[in-house]
Design an enzyme around this catalytic site. Structure first.
Site, PDB file in Angstrom:
ATOM      1  N   ILE A 159      -7.407  -9.681 -11.897  1.00  0.00           N
ATOM      2  CA  ILE A 159      -7.896  -9.077 -13.204  1.00  0.00           C
ATOM      3  C   ILE A 159      -9.387  -8.842 -13.004  1.00  0.00           C
ATOM      4  O   ILE A 159     -10.160  -9.511 -12.622  1.00  0.00           O
ATOM      5  CB  ILE A 159      -7.631  -9.876 -14.325  1.00  0.00           C
ATOM      6  CG1 ILE A 159      -6.159 -10.413 -14.463  1.00  0.00           C
ATOM      7  CG2 ILE A 159      -7.817  -9.270 -15.331  1.00  0.00           C
ATOM      8  CD1 ILE A 159      -5.135  -9.275 -14.495  1.00  0.00           C
ATOM      9  N   LEU A 160      -9.595  -7.813 -13.643  1.00  0.00           N
ATOM     10  CA  LEU A 160     -11.164  -7.344 -13.487  1.00  0.00           C
ATOM     11  C   LEU A 160     -11.926  -7.972 -14.491  1.00  0.00           C
ATOM     12  O   LEU A 160     -11.451  -7.763 -15.889  1.00  0.00           O
ATOM     13  CB  LEU A 160     -11.200  -5.649 -13.349  1.00  0.00           C
ATOM     14  CG  LEU A 160     -10.869  -5.105 -11.954  1.00  0.00           C
ATOM     15  CD1 LEU A 160     -11.083  -3.578 -12.103  1.00  0.00           C
ATOM     16  CD2 LEU A 160     -11.342  -6.041 -10.844  1.00  0.00           C
ATOM     17  N   GLY A 173       0.869  -1.386  -0.035  1.00  0.00           N
ATOM     18  CA  GLY A 173       0.144  -0.007  -0.092  1.00  0.00           C
ATOM     19  C   GLY A 173       0.724   1.309   0.108  1.00  0.00           C
ATOM     20  O   GLY A 173       0.333   2.305   0.330  1.00  0.00           O
ATOM     21  N   ASN A 207       1.291   3.269  -2.557  1.00  0.00           N
ATOM     22  CA  ASN A 207       0.777   3.945  -3.576  1.00  0.00           C
ATOM     23  C   ASN A 207      -0.399   4.500  -2.697  1.00  0.00           C
ATOM     24  O   ASN A 207      -0.624   5.779  -3.112  1.00  0.00           O
ATOM     25  CB  ASN A 207       0.163   3.309  -4.796  1.00  0.00           C
ATOM     26  CG  ASN A 207       1.508   3.172  -5.784  1.00  0.00           C
ATOM     27  OD1 ASN A 207       1.885   4.421  -6.126  1.00  0.00           O
ATOM     28  ND2 ASN A 207       1.889   2.058  -5.971  1.00  0.00           N
ATOM     29  N   HIS A 212       0.973   0.432 -13.230  1.00  0.00           N
ATOM     30  CA  HIS A 212       1.985  -0.890 -13.545  1.00  0.00           C
ATOM     31  C   HIS A 212       3.323  -0.519 -13.593  1.00  0.00           C
ATOM     32  O   HIS A 212       3.753   0.482 -14.239  1.00  0.00           O
ATOM     33  CB  HIS A 212       1.477  -1.400 -14.946  1.00  0.00           C
ATOM     34  CG  HIS A 212       2.099  -2.761 -15.423  1.00  0.00           C
ATOM     35  ND1 HIS A 212       1.833  -3.847 -14.954  1.00  0.00           N
ATOM     36  CD2 HIS A 212       3.271  -2.567 -16.173  1.00  0.00           C
ATOM     37  CE1 HIS A 212       2.739  -4.751 -15.435  1.00  0.00           C
ATOM     38  NE2 HIS A 212       3.563  -4.116 -16.140  1.00  0.00           N
ATOM     39  N   ASN A 240      -5.120   1.899 -12.885  1.00  0.00           N
ATOM     40  CA  ASN A 240      -4.098   1.155 -12.427  1.00  0.00           C
ATOM     41  C   ASN A 240      -2.791   1.618 -12.654  1.00  0.00           C
ATOM     42  O   ASN A 240      -2.503   2.160 -13.478  1.00  0.00           O
ATOM     43  CB  ASN A 240      -4.218  -0.433 -13.489  1.00  0.00           C
ATOM     44  CG  ASN A 240      -3.353  -1.511 -12.780  1.00  0.00           C
ATOM     45  OD1 ASN A 240      -3.175  -1.638 -11.580  1.00  0.00           O
ATOM     46  ND2 ASN A 240      -2.471  -1.932 -13.647  1.00  0.00           N
ATOM     47  N   MET A 257      -4.223  -7.506  -6.840  1.00  0.00           N
ATOM     48  CA  MET A 257      -3.700  -8.602  -7.717  1.00  0.00           C
ATOM     49  C   MET A 257      -4.877  -9.364  -8.002  1.00  0.00           C
ATOM     50  O   MET A 257      -4.813 -10.536  -8.065  1.00  0.00           O
ATOM     51  CB  MET A 257      -2.704  -9.325  -6.703  1.00  0.00           C
ATOM     52  CG  MET A 257      -1.641  -8.775  -6.077  1.00  0.00           C
ATOM     53  SD  MET A 257      -0.513  -7.770  -7.527  1.00  0.00           S
ATOM     54  CE  MET A 257       0.298  -9.434  -7.838  1.00  0.00           C
TER      55      MET A 257
END
Ligand code: GRF
Length: 208
Positions: A99-100, A19, A21, A116, A114, A97
């Site tokens: 994928i939507l 966390g 970010n 990356h 997101n 972690m």
């Protein structure tokens, strides 16, 4: 269209781990740099340190575990209804972690971001920093993008470049990239809050 907000933008931050970010965004809200409020932090991992960070700042932390759902769509539909219940305007994936599926993506069109740790479209997926080292690139960085149903494939909002050094390890490169992540993610959130981002297909334009 540029927005002049009277109310802070309602954010949700989705996490699975450390966390850092999340912390950077909290810092910028508390310092007045972002006109926003984090309505909730949601983790699929009950042990995520990000939940402790949320608690320290009096932000509701919700554990939305992977188990108990028939599949990704069902998990995501439940997630979307939690977020809608909080009136969330922007969903921030900060080390989440999973994928939507379309159940989340269609509920928040161009309103899920997101981060990356590579310069997409290079090195999507897991261990992006190690992928960059193994490939031998001289520069890597981070990418903030809107989320679609693919893995790190959505429209690119901002990128930042960092040099790759000859003696870098996955850890040292990750640390250098993370410093840029914290700056770049907050900047993308600010652009969203100010209504300065428009999306046409996969092209993102920033109003200056
Ligand atoms: C970051 O490296 C981000 O690029 C990736 O997951 C990591 C999350 O780090 N998507 P943190 O939990 O914000 O410290």
């Amino acid at each position: 269209m540029m927005k002049n907000r009277s109310q802070p933008c309602v954010l949700a931050v989705l996490v699975s781990g450390n966390g850092s970010n999340l912390q950077a965004i909290i810092h910028r809200i508390e310092s007045g740099e972002l006109n926003a409020r984090i309505a909730c932090v949601i983790s699929n991992n009950p042990d995520a340190f990000a939940l402790t960070r949320a608690k320290t700042h009096n932000i509701p932390g919700i554990v939305h575990e992977n188990s108990g759902f028939k599949g990704r769509r069902e998990y995501d539909a439940a997630l979307a209804s939690i977020l809608q219940g909080y009136g969330v305007e922007l969903v921030i994936l900060a080390g989440f972690m999973r994928i939507l599926s379309d159940a989340m993506v269609t509920a928040f069109p161009n309103a899920i971001m997101n981060i990356h740790p590579a310069l997409l479209p290079s090195f999507p997926g897991l261990h992006a920093q190690q992928q960059a080292l193994d490939y031998g690139v001289k520069f890597s960085g981070c990418t903030v993008h809107f989320v679609d149903c693919g893995t790190d494939t959505g429209p690119i909002i901002l990128q930042a470049v960092v040099p790759v050094k000859q003696d870098d390890t996955e850890e040292t490169l990750s640390t250098r990239i993370q410093a840029e992540e914290h700056r770049t993610f907050s900047e993308a959130v600010r652009l969203f809050i100010e209504g300065r981002i428009s999306v046409n297909g996969r092209l993102v334009r920033i109003q200056t």
